[in-house]
Scaffold this motif. Structure first.
Motif, PDB file in Angstrom:
ATOM      1  N   LEU A  61      36.023  38.963  48.713  1.00  0.00           N
ATOM      2  CA  LEU A  61      36.900  37.853  48.335  1.00  0.00           C
ATOM      3  C   LEU A  61      37.782  38.236  47.151  1.00  0.00           C
ATOM      4  N   ARG A  62      37.238  38.980  46.210  1.00  0.00           N
ATOM      5  CA  ARG A  62      38.070  39.458  45.095  1.00  0.00           C
ATOM      6  C   ARG A  62      39.226  40.311  45.616  1.00  0.00           C
ATOM      7  N   LYS A  63      38.906  41.170  46.581  1.00  0.00           N
ATOM      8  CA  LYS A  63      39.950  42.025  47.173  1.00  0.00           C
ATOM      9  C   LYS A  63      40.993  41.167  47.903  1.00  0.00           C
ATOM     10  N   GLN A  64      40.533  40.166  48.646  1.00  0.00           N
ATOM     11  CA  GLN A  64      41.463  39.266  49.336  1.00  0.00           C
ATOM     12  C   GLN A  64      42.355  38.541  48.335  1.00  0.00           C
ATOM     13  N   ALA A  65      41.775  38.150  47.194  1.00  0.00           N
ATOM     14  CA  ALA A  65      42.550  37.454  46.164  1.00  0.00           C
ATOM     15  C   ALA A  65      43.644  38.362  45.604  1.00  0.00           C
ATOM     16  N   ALA A  78      32.758  46.891  54.222  1.00  0.00           N
ATOM     17  CA  ALA A  78      31.338  47.023  53.922  1.00  0.00           C
ATOM     18  C   ALA A  78      31.048  46.433  52.547  1.00  0.00           C
ATOM     19  N   LEU A  79      32.003  45.693  52.008  1.00  0.00           N
ATOM     20  CA  LEU A  79      31.828  45.100  50.686  1.00  0.00           C
ATOM     21  C   LEU A  79      30.978  43.833  50.777  1.00  0.00           C
ATOM     22  N   PRO A  80      30.203  43.549  49.719  1.00  0.00           N
ATOM     23  CA  PRO A  80      29.523  42.254  49.672  1.00  0.00           C
ATOM     24  C   PRO A  80      30.580  41.143  49.684  1.00  0.00           C
ATOM     25  N   PRO A  81      30.225  39.960  50.169  1.00  0.00           N
ATOM     26  CA  PRO A  81      31.207  38.878  50.316  1.00  0.00           C
ATOM     27  C   PRO A  81      32.000  38.573  49.048  1.00  0.00           C
ATOM     28  N   THR A  82      31.356  38.575  47.888  1.00  0.00           N
ATOM     29  CA  THR A  82      32.089  38.240  46.668  1.00  0.00           C
ATOM     30  C   THR A  82      33.132  39.307  46.342  1.00  0.00           C
ATOM     31  N   LEU A  83      32.781  40.570  46.549  1.00  0.00           N
ATOM     32  CA  LEU A  83      33.751  41.639  46.271  1.00  0.00           C
ATOM     33  C   LEU A  83      34.872  41.631  47.306  1.00  0.00           C
ATOM     34  N   ASP A  98      41.590  27.931  48.689  1.00  0.00           N
ATOM     35  CA  ASP A  98      40.569  27.252  49.487  1.00  0.00           C
ATOM     36  C   ASP A  98      39.327  28.128  49.628  1.00  0.00           C
ATOM     37  N   LYS A  99      39.539  29.403  49.878  1.00  0.00           N
ATOM     38  CA  LYS A  99      38.410  30.339  50.015  1.00  0.00           C
ATOM     39  C   LYS A  99      37.660  30.492  48.692  1.00  0.00           C
ATOM     40  N   ILE A 100      38.404  30.571  47.599  1.00  0.00           N
ATOM     41  CA  ILE A 100      37.776  30.713  46.278  1.00  0.00           C
ATOM     42  C   ILE A 100      36.958  29.466  45.950  1.00  0.00           C
ATOM     43  N   ALA A 141      26.149  35.725  48.871  1.00  0.00           N
ATOM     44  CA  ALA A 141      25.277  36.772  48.338  1.00  0.00           C
ATOM     45  C   ALA A 141      26.127  37.855  47.680  1.00  0.00           C
ATOM     46  N   GLY A 142      25.520  38.537  46.757  1.00  0.00           N
ATOM     47  CA  GLY A 142      26.200  39.644  46.102  1.00  0.00           C
ATOM     48  C   GLY A 142      26.425  39.377  44.636  1.00  0.00           C
ATOM     49  N   PRO A 143      27.215  40.229  44.024  1.00  0.00           N
ATOM     50  CA  PRO A 143      27.491  40.065  42.599  1.00  0.00           C
ATOM     51  C   PRO A 143      28.230  38.759  42.337  1.00  0.00           C
ATOM     52  N   PRO A 144      28.247  38.312  41.086  1.00  0.00           N
ATOM     53  CA  PRO A 144      28.961  37.071  40.764  1.00  0.00           C
ATOM     54  C   PRO A 144      30.433  37.162  41.159  1.00  0.00           C
ATOM     55  N   LEU A 145      30.989  36.032  41.552  1.00  0.00           N
ATOM     56  CA  LEU A 145      32.382  35.994  42.004  1.00  0.00           C
ATOM     57  C   LEU A 145      33.348  36.267  40.859  1.00  0.00           C
ATOM     58  N   ASN A 146      33.128  35.615  39.702  1.00  0.00           N
ATOM     59  CA  ASN A 146      34.011  35.793  38.539  1.00  0.00           C
ATOM     60  C   ASN A 146      35.483  35.632  38.912  1.00  0.00           C
ATOM     61  N   LEU A 147      35.772  34.589  39.657  1.00  0.00           N
ATOM     62  CA  LEU A 147      37.136  34.349  40.125  1.00  0.00           C
ATOM     63  C   LEU A 147      37.386  32.850  40.121  1.00  0.00           C
ATOM     64  N   ALA A 148      38.537  32.448  39.628  1.00  0.00           N
ATOM     65  CA  ALA A 148      38.929  31.038  39.631  1.00  0.00           C
ATOM     66  C   ALA A 148      40.156  30.887  40.525  1.00  0.00           C
TER      67      ALA A 148
END
Length: 137
Positions: A71-75, A64-69, A100-102, A111-118
């Motif tokens: 992706l952070r979890k996946q990272a 139920a996380l926004p996409p950016t969060l 690739d996803k990042i 949508a969602g909070p900033p990704l803040n991920l490199a």
């Protein structure tokens, strides 16, 4: 039980009648879990009215996380997977997939909070893996 509620009967009375008649016909006999407490209800935990929703999300592996969060979890999970990989090739493949996803999220921000991920530094993670797995490639 497909009939409509008659206009002259109160809703609660009509529902109670439907349940009573179904019970009398034995339609609730032999239901899975009959006579057992509801799973997810824990006497040692405070009551959470959404316990069953959370349980369903876990069972279905839904986030139920926004996409950016998400992706952070996946990272984070990819970094852990790379650390316990069985080979250098597996480390490289794991890191390439998450990178690739990042990169895609950086190009087309979801949508969602900033990704803040490199993207991860592949060579740095490979070097860390080699330190922790001497003699393996």
């Amino acid at each position: 039980m497909g009939e409509r509620k008659p206009a002259d009967i109160g809703f609660e009375s009509w529902v109670d009648k439907q349940i009573r008649e179904a019970t009398e016909r034995g339609e609730f006999d032999d239901l899975p879990g009959a006579g057992k407490p509801l799973p997810g209800l824990n006497a040692h935990m405070p009551y959470d009215e959404l316990w069953w929703v959370k349980q369903k999300l876990r069972e279905e592996n839904v986030s139920a996380l926004p996409p950016t969060l998400a992706l952070r979890k996946q990272a984070q999970e990819a970094r852990k997977a790379a650390a316990r990989a069985g080979s250098e090739a597996e480390v490289r493949e794991t890191v390439a997939e998450i990178n690739d996803k990042i990169r895609e999220a950086i190009r087309n921000p979801p949508a969602g909070p900033p990704l803040n991920l490199a993207p991860f530094d592949v060579e740095r993670l490979v070097a860390q893996w080699r330190e922790n797995h001497p003699g393996r490639d």
